[in-house]
Design a protein around this motif. Structure first.
Motif, PDB file in Angstrom:
ATOM      1  N   UNK A   1      -3.115   0.351  -4.015  1.00 57.75           N
ATOM      2  CA  UNK A   1      -2.827  -0.981  -3.463  1.00 57.75           C
ATOM      3  C   UNK A   1      -2.535  -1.997  -4.560  1.00 57.75           C
ATOM      4  N   UNK A   2      -1.492  -2.784  -4.346  1.00 58.77           N
ATOM      5  CA  UNK A   2      -1.122  -3.878  -5.249  1.00 58.77           C
ATOM      6  C   UNK A   2      -1.096  -5.173  -4.448  1.00 58.77           C
TER       7      UNK A   2
ATOM      8  N   UNK B   1       0.814 -10.592  -9.708  1.00 61.08           N
ATOM      9  CA  UNK B   1       0.291  -9.401  -9.030  1.00 61.08           C
ATOM     10  C   UNK B   1      -0.875  -8.813  -9.814  1.00 61.08           C
ATOM     11  N   UNK B   2      -1.716  -8.072  -9.096  1.00 63.21           N
ATOM     12  CA  UNK B   2      -2.803  -7.325  -9.735  1.00 63.21           C
ATOM     13  C   UNK B   2      -3.103  -6.096  -8.894  1.00 63.21           C
ATOM     14  N   UNK B   3      -3.656  -5.068  -9.524  1.00 66.57           N
ATOM     15  CA  UNK B   3      -3.997  -3.827  -8.843  1.00 66.57           C
ATOM     16  C   UNK B   3      -5.366  -3.987  -8.193  1.00 66.57           C
TER      17      UNK B   3
ATOM     18  N   UNK C   1       0.837  -1.204   0.000  1.00 69.45           N
ATOM     19  CA  UNK C   1       0.000   0.000   0.000  1.00 69.45           C
ATOM     20  C   UNK C   1       0.869   1.249   0.000  1.00 69.45           C
ATOM     21  N   UNK C   2       0.562   2.183  -0.893  1.00 66.83           N
ATOM     22  CA  UNK C   2       1.228   3.485  -0.936  1.00 66.83           C
ATOM     23  C   UNK C   2       0.389   4.504  -0.169  1.00 66.83           C
ATOM     24  N   UNK C   3       1.056   5.325   0.623  1.00 60.55           N
ATOM     25  CA  UNK C   3       0.352   6.363   1.383  1.00 60.55           C
ATOM     26  C   UNK C   3       1.299   7.534   1.605  1.00 60.55           C
ATOM     27  N   UNK C   4       0.764   8.735   1.902  1.00 63.87           N
ATOM     28  CA  UNK C   4       1.641   9.895   2.140  1.00 63.87           C
ATOM     29  C   UNK C   4       2.448   9.736   3.423  1.00 63.87           C
ATOM     30  N   UNK C   5       3.701  10.129   3.384  1.00 64.44           N
ATOM     31  CA  UNK C   5       4.555  10.047   4.576  1.00 64.44           C
ATOM     32  C   UNK C   5       4.091  11.007   5.660  1.00 64.44           C
TER      33      UNK C   5
ATOM     34  N   UNK D   1       4.843   3.781 -10.633  1.00 66.42           N
ATOM     35  CA  UNK D   1       5.650   3.302 -11.754  1.00 66.42           C
ATOM     36  C   UNK D   1       6.926   2.634 -11.261  1.00 66.42           C
ATOM     37  N   UNK D   2       7.578   3.261 -10.273  1.00 69.50           N
ATOM     38  CA  UNK D   2       8.785   2.666  -9.705  1.00 69.50           C
ATOM     39  C   UNK D   2       8.468   1.340  -9.026  1.00 69.50           C
ATOM     40  N   UNK D   3       7.356   1.293  -8.280  1.00 65.88           N
ATOM     41  CA  UNK D   3       6.950   0.049  -7.608  1.00 65.88           C
ATOM     42  C   UNK D   3       6.691  -1.054  -8.628  1.00 65.88           C
TER      43      UNK D   3
END
Length: 532
Positions: A218-219, A211-213, A176-180, A197-199
């Motif tokens: 979230x991946x 993998x799937x979105x 999961x990506x979230x703001x720091x 994109x980097x992930x």
């Protein structure tokens, strides 16, 4: 062009149908005929017709028996039954078996062609629907995680997609990506796109993953491999290395929620649910930390920063006897807290979340954690003094240590029984999972799962290790021939034993014996020299 095959014991009917229909013009290929079901079967398996026309009453194997076998072995073949008026009851039975249609005798070529075209249309429609609803990789992975597809169907779909799905172990991770910065409500569009994109690029470099979105941030990753311990360690190392770069470049946090390793395809669903639960816990913990940080700015609050890692380590390794002294030392700096402040509540709640989540991960046991947390949070609200805080933490540790005890003792005796039985009976070539489970008194599937989870290896791997270890001993200490040693350690086939021995040790039995003899000679020479 659909392929058609005919089975009828009357040669005149076979010849009439074969000659009276212009098969190519009608869009069909006549691929053969046979006088009865028994002779037809090998032709059917060889030619794989799209449509099978068969009479009901035939010698040796009649039309109903043939239809039943074909439906089981080759369910994609459409079957048309030829039936006389007196056989109509048989035709009804055939329809219940899954036969596509029937044709009453006598019939004309036009009647048969009309029926063939109707069946052909149905075949085309089924194929169209199959293509329309065919699995994509993303849908397959999502259905596996959701528990919406069985093992056989999943393997078939993976084969159609040319994906190697089956392996020894599986685990599911949610990234999961979230703001720091907790004050940010969401990641900026450009920052998110670059971070994602980097992930994706880094995930694409990993082997043995699907993998799937699941959402914009979230991946879901399905890990697979032949070594149990590698799955989680690989994902943790990947996340830790990438987290630093994402934070520095895009002010993003990358959170990993990981389910337990499973040894069956259907276990993907279980691991996914575990990862989802851990993600929920982490979200609650993050929200609590944000509230703790905000409450720390209250002018009436005396902030303290107890060492959480020290508390977690004590949960994993400490004991009831050591607990009172540890808690006195750990909470010493908390004595000055204002126990009516929100800061005190969020601090104890934060420590509680850390301990419960750690216990759930480490001990892999326990009851309903959601109900437990509700009860614990009610207890936290009632803490009104430093002494009550100490009592609460002691009680919490004791409660979580029950989970640790369950995890360490629940299957220990069972695993010891299995290992002892294998060590005592490794020379029995009939020794099997079924025989061991019958002796132990539990189901073979349950025993296999528990043994793998608790030891990190399958029962077959442990049996092989035991047998090869004994074979190495016999090769070093006896003059027995290879086939004799193979028999003594439970293998009837010398060649199979030799191949397995080399696979495990890297040497053939003969090479190992020579190598062991050379080692012994060198050791004796060294000992003799030291005695001179």
């Amino acid at each position: 062009m659909k392929k058609v095959m005919l089975v009828d014991d009357e040669i005149l009917i076979r010849e009439s149908i074969r000659e009276c229909v212009d098969w190519e013009k009608e869009g069909f290929i006549y691929c053969g005929d046979a006088p009865d079901g028994e002779l037809a079967l090998p032709l059917i398996e060889q030619q794989l017709p799209d449509i099978l026309i068969t009479d009901i009453k035939m010698p040796f194997m009649d039309g109903l028996e043939l239809s039943s076998v074909v439906r089981q072995r080759l369910p994609q073949i459409k079957i048309i039954i030829l039936s006389g008026h007196n056989d109509f009851q048989y035709a009804q039975t055939a329809l219940r078996l899954g036969v596509e249609d029937y044709c009453l005798k006598p019939f004309s070529a036009a009647d048969l062609i009309q029926l063939l075209h109707a069946v052909s249309v149905r075949i085309d429609e089924e194929q169209r629907l199959k293509r329309r609803y065919a699995y994509t990789p993303e849908k397959l992975f999502a259905d596996l995680c959701g528990g919406l597809i069985g093992t056989a169907a999943a393997i078939e779909a993976a084969d159609q997609l040319e994906l190697q799905l089956t392996t020894s172990y599986y685990a599911v991770a949610i990234l999961s990506l979230s703001p720091s910065d907790p004050q940010d409500t969401e990641i900026g569009h450009e920052a998110y796109r670059s971070a994602q994109q980097l992930l994706d690029e880094r995930l694409g470099e990993l082997q043995d993953i699907f993998m799937y979105k699941r959402s914009r941030t979230e991946t879901v990753v399905i890990l697979k491999g032949s070594l149990r311990e590698e799955l989680s360690s690989k994902m943790k190392a990947f996340t830790e290395s990438l987290q630093i770069k994402l934070k520095a470049a895009f002010n993003c946090d990358l959170s990993l929620s990981l389910g337990n390793v499973q040894d069956r395809l259907q276990g993907i669903h279980i691991s996914y649910l575990e990862a989802e639960e851990e993600k929920t816990w982490k979200k609650i913990s993050k929200q609590n930390k944000a509230a703790l940080w905000e409450s720390s700015f209250d002018s009436l609050t005396n902030r303290v920063l107890p060492d959480r890692n020290r508390l977690v380590d004590f949960l994993k390794l400490g004991s009831s006897k050591e607990a009172p002294d540890f808690i006195r030392q750990f909470t010493a700096e908390m004595s000055s807290l204002n126990w009516e402040s929100m800061y005190a509540y969020y601090l104890i709640n934060d420590l509680t979340l850390e301990l419960v989540l750690t216990a759930k991960r480490s001990f892999q046991t326990g009851g309903n954690t959601e109900d437990l947390m509700k009860d614990l949070q009610q207890q936290i609200r009632n803490i009104a003094s430093f002494e009550e805080c100490q009592d609460y933490l002691l009680t919490l540790l004791e409660q979580l240590w029950k989970w640790r005890l369950e995890g360490s003792d629940k299957y220990g005796e069972l695993i010891d029984k299995v290992k002892l039985h294998i060590r005592q009976h490794y020379d029995d070539d009939q020794l099997s999972l079924f025989e061991i489970s019958r002796h132990i008194g539990v189901s073979s599937s349950h025993l296999s799962k528990i043994f793998s989870q608790e030891t990190g290896q399958t029962m077959t791997e442990y049996l092989t290790f035991t047998r090869i270890s004994k074979a190495k001993e016999l090769l070093k200490t006896t003059r027995s021939k290879t086939f004799e040693i193979a028999f003594q350690v439970g293998y009837n086939d010398q060649h199979y034993f030799s191949n397995l021995f080399k696979k495990v040790t890297g040497l053939t039995p003969t090479e190992y014996r020579k190598h062991g003899f050379a080692e012994d000679q060198g050791r004796l020479a060294r000992e003799g020299g030291s005695n001179l």
